[in-house]
Design a protein around this motif. Structure first.
Motif, PDB file in Angstrom:
ATOM      1  N   THR A  93       0.830  -1.207   0.000  1.00  0.00           N
ATOM      2  CA  THR A  93       0.000   0.000   0.000  1.00  0.00           C
ATOM      3  C   THR A  93       0.865   1.259   0.000  1.00  0.00           C
ATOM      4  O   THR A  93       0.606   2.209  -0.748  1.00  0.00           O
ATOM      5  CB  THR A  93      -0.929   0.003   1.224  1.00  0.00           C
ATOM      6  N   ILE A  94       1.896   1.275   0.826  1.00  0.00           N
ATOM      7  CA  ILE A  94       2.795   2.430   0.881  1.00  0.00           C
ATOM      8  C   ILE A  94       3.505   2.625  -0.454  1.00  0.00           C
ATOM      9  O   ILE A  94       3.623   3.741  -0.955  1.00  0.00           O
ATOM     10  CB  ILE A  94       3.808   2.270   2.037  1.00  0.00           C
ATOM     11  N   LYS A  95       3.956   1.522  -1.068  1.00  0.00           N
ATOM     12  CA  LYS A  95       4.645   1.614  -2.358  1.00  0.00           C
ATOM     13  C   LYS A  95       3.705   2.154  -3.430  1.00  0.00           C
ATOM     14  O   LYS A  95       4.087   3.012  -4.231  1.00  0.00           O
ATOM     15  CB  LYS A  95       5.172   0.250  -2.781  1.00  0.00           C
ATOM     16  N   GLY A  96       2.462   1.690  -3.444  1.00  0.00           N
ATOM     17  CA  GLY A  96       1.497   2.182  -4.419  1.00  0.00           C
ATOM     18  C   GLY A  96       1.223   3.666  -4.253  1.00  0.00           C
ATOM     19  O   GLY A  96       1.118   4.414  -5.228  1.00  0.00           O
ATOM     20  N   THR A  97       1.110   4.106  -3.000  1.00  0.00           N
ATOM     21  CA  THR A  97       0.887   5.522  -2.730  1.00  0.00           C
ATOM     22  C   THR A  97       2.074   6.357  -3.174  1.00  0.00           C
ATOM     23  O   THR A  97       1.916   7.413  -3.802  1.00  0.00           O
ATOM     24  CB  THR A  97       0.617   5.745  -1.229  1.00  0.00           C
ATOM     25  N   LEU A  98       3.270   5.905  -2.870  1.00  0.00           N
ATOM     26  CA  LEU A  98       4.473   6.642  -3.260  1.00  0.00           C
ATOM     27  C   LEU A  98       4.669   6.658  -4.770  1.00  0.00           C
ATOM     28  O   LEU A  98       5.201   7.622  -5.320  1.00  0.00           O
ATOM     29  CB  LEU A  98       5.702   6.062  -2.563  1.00  0.00           C
ATOM     30  N   ASP A  99       4.238   5.592  -5.456  1.00  0.00           N
ATOM     31  CA  ASP A  99       4.339   5.571  -6.917  1.00  0.00           C
ATOM     32  C   ASP A  99       3.406   6.597  -7.558  1.00  0.00           C
ATOM     33  O   ASP A  99       3.711   7.139  -8.613  1.00  0.00           O
ATOM     34  CB  ASP A  99       4.002   4.182  -7.459  1.00  0.00           C
ATOM     35  N   GLN A 100       2.248   6.865  -6.928  1.00  0.00           N
ATOM     36  CA  GLN A 100       1.287   7.817  -7.472  1.00  0.00           C
ATOM     37  C   GLN A 100       1.607   9.261  -7.087  1.00  0.00           C
ATOM     38  O   GLN A 100       1.104  10.195  -7.710  1.00  0.00           O
ATOM     39  CB  GLN A 100      -0.122   7.484  -6.996  1.00  0.00           C
ATOM     40  N   LEU A 101       2.429   9.472  -6.109  1.00  0.00           N
ATOM     41  CA  LEU A 101       2.698  10.803  -5.585  1.00  0.00           C
ATOM     42  C   LEU A 101       3.263  11.777  -6.633  1.00  0.00           C
ATOM     43  O   LEU A 101       2.796  12.916  -6.700  1.00  0.00           O
ATOM     44  CB  LEU A 101       3.621  10.701  -4.375  1.00  0.00           C
ATOM     45  N   PRO A 102       4.224  11.397  -7.482  1.00  0.00           N
ATOM     46  CA  PRO A 102       4.717  12.357  -8.483  1.00  0.00           C
ATOM     47  C   PRO A 102       3.628  12.840  -9.436  1.00  0.00           C
ATOM     48  O   PRO A 102       3.563  14.028  -9.758  1.00  0.00           O
ATOM     49  CB  PRO A 102       5.799  11.574  -9.238  1.00  0.00           C
ATOM     50  N   ASP A 103       2.743  11.947  -9.874  1.00  0.00           N
ATOM     51  CA  ASP A 103       1.656  12.351 -10.767  1.00  0.00           C
ATOM     52  C   ASP A 103       0.692  13.301 -10.067  1.00  0.00           C
ATOM     53  O   ASP A 103       0.212  14.272 -10.660  1.00  0.00           O
ATOM     54  CB  ASP A 103       0.900  11.125 -11.287  1.00  0.00           C
ATOM     55  N   VAL A 104       0.397  13.032  -8.810  1.00  0.00           N
ATOM     56  CA  VAL A 104      -0.497  13.898  -8.046  1.00  0.00           C
ATOM     57  C   VAL A 104       0.121  15.282  -7.890  1.00  0.00           C
ATOM     58  O   VAL A 104      -0.550  16.311  -8.072  1.00  0.00           O
ATOM     59  CB  VAL A 104      -0.821  13.280  -6.664  1.00  0.00           C
ATOM     60  N   LEU A 105       1.402  15.341  -7.578  1.00  0.00           N
ATOM     61  CA  LEU A 105       2.068  16.631  -7.410  1.00  0.00           C
ATOM     62  C   LEU A 105       2.142  17.399  -8.730  1.00  0.00           C
ATOM     63  O   LEU A 105       1.971  18.627  -8.745  1.00  0.00           O
ATOM     64  CB  LEU A 105       3.463  16.433  -6.822  1.00  0.00           C
ATOM     65  N   ASN A 106       2.382  16.706  -9.837  1.00  0.00           N
ATOM     66  CA  ASN A 106       2.389  17.369 -11.144  1.00  0.00           C
ATOM     67  C   ASN A 106       1.012  17.934 -11.482  1.00  0.00           C
ATOM     68  O   ASN A 106       0.899  19.059 -11.983  1.00  0.00           O
ATOM     69  CB  ASN A 106       2.842  16.408 -12.238  1.00  0.00           C
ATOM     70  N   SER A 107      -0.030  17.182 -11.214  1.00  0.00           N
ATOM     71  CA  SER A 107      -1.387  17.660 -11.467  1.00  0.00           C
ATOM     72  C   SER A 107      -1.697  18.876 -10.612  1.00  0.00           C
ATOM     73  O   SER A 107      -2.308  19.840 -11.074  1.00  0.00           O
ATOM     74  CB  SER A 107      -2.409  16.558 -11.192  1.00  0.00           C
ATOM     75  N   TRP A 108      -1.296  18.830  -9.360  1.00  0.00           N
ATOM     76  CA  TRP A 108      -1.510  19.958  -8.463  1.00  0.00           C
ATOM     77  C   TRP A 108      -0.784  21.203  -8.983  1.00  0.00           C
ATOM     78  O   TRP A 108      -1.343  22.297  -9.006  1.00  0.00           O
ATOM     79  CB  TRP A 108      -1.031  19.601  -7.060  1.00  0.00           C
ATOM     80  N   HIS A 109       0.457  21.018  -9.423  1.00  0.00           N
ATOM     81  CA  HIS A 109       1.237  22.137  -9.944  1.00  0.00           C
ATOM     82  C   HIS A 109       0.564  22.741 -11.172  1.00  0.00           C
ATOM     83  O   HIS A 109       0.473  23.974 -11.306  1.00  0.00           O
ATOM     84  CB  HIS A 109       2.656  21.676 -10.266  1.00  0.00           C
ATOM     85  N   ARG A 110       0.082  21.891 -12.087  1.00  0.00           N
ATOM     86  CA  ARG A 110      -0.598  22.385 -13.285  1.00  0.00           C
ATOM     87  C   ARG A 110      -1.875  23.135 -12.923  1.00  0.00           C
ATOM     88  O   ARG A 110      -2.173  24.190 -13.493  1.00  0.00           O
ATOM     89  CB  ARG A 110      -0.912  21.228 -14.230  1.00  0.00           C
TER      90      ARG A 110
END
Length: 88
Positions: A40-57
């Motif tokens: 679960t932690i690995k899956g969350t960390l794998d999605q984190l860069p995409d979430v941060l990029n979306s937030w930045h956009r």
């Protein structure tokens, strides 16, 4: 030797076997919980860069929109019709 012991009587060997079985079940349970947590932690960390990029956009687009609205309000006349103005 088995014939000398009554079937229902507790023996050290039977108790050790039951304790060993319980210990094995506890170890398997703990290891499976740890494994599920790590996945679960690995899956969350794998999605984190995409979430941060979306937030930045999203923040970037909101800032651009706000700047355009501010710029339009100062430089360009608005299309707003004032209902209190005579002759309109």
């Amino acid at each position: 030797m088995v014939g000398l012991l009554p079937l229902g009587a507790p023996t050290a060997l039977r108790e050790a076997g039951a304790l060993g079985d319980s210990l094995i079940l506890v170890i398997l349970t703990i290891s499976s919980v740890i494994t599920a947590t790590l996945i679960t932690i690995k899956g969350t960390l794998d999605q984190l860069p995409d979430v941060l990029n979306s937030w930045h956009r999203a923040v970037h687009v909101m800032r651009e929109t706000a700047e355009r609205r501010r710029g339009r309000g100062e430089d360009e006349p608005s299309n707003h019709v004032d209902q209190d103005a005579p002759g309109q």
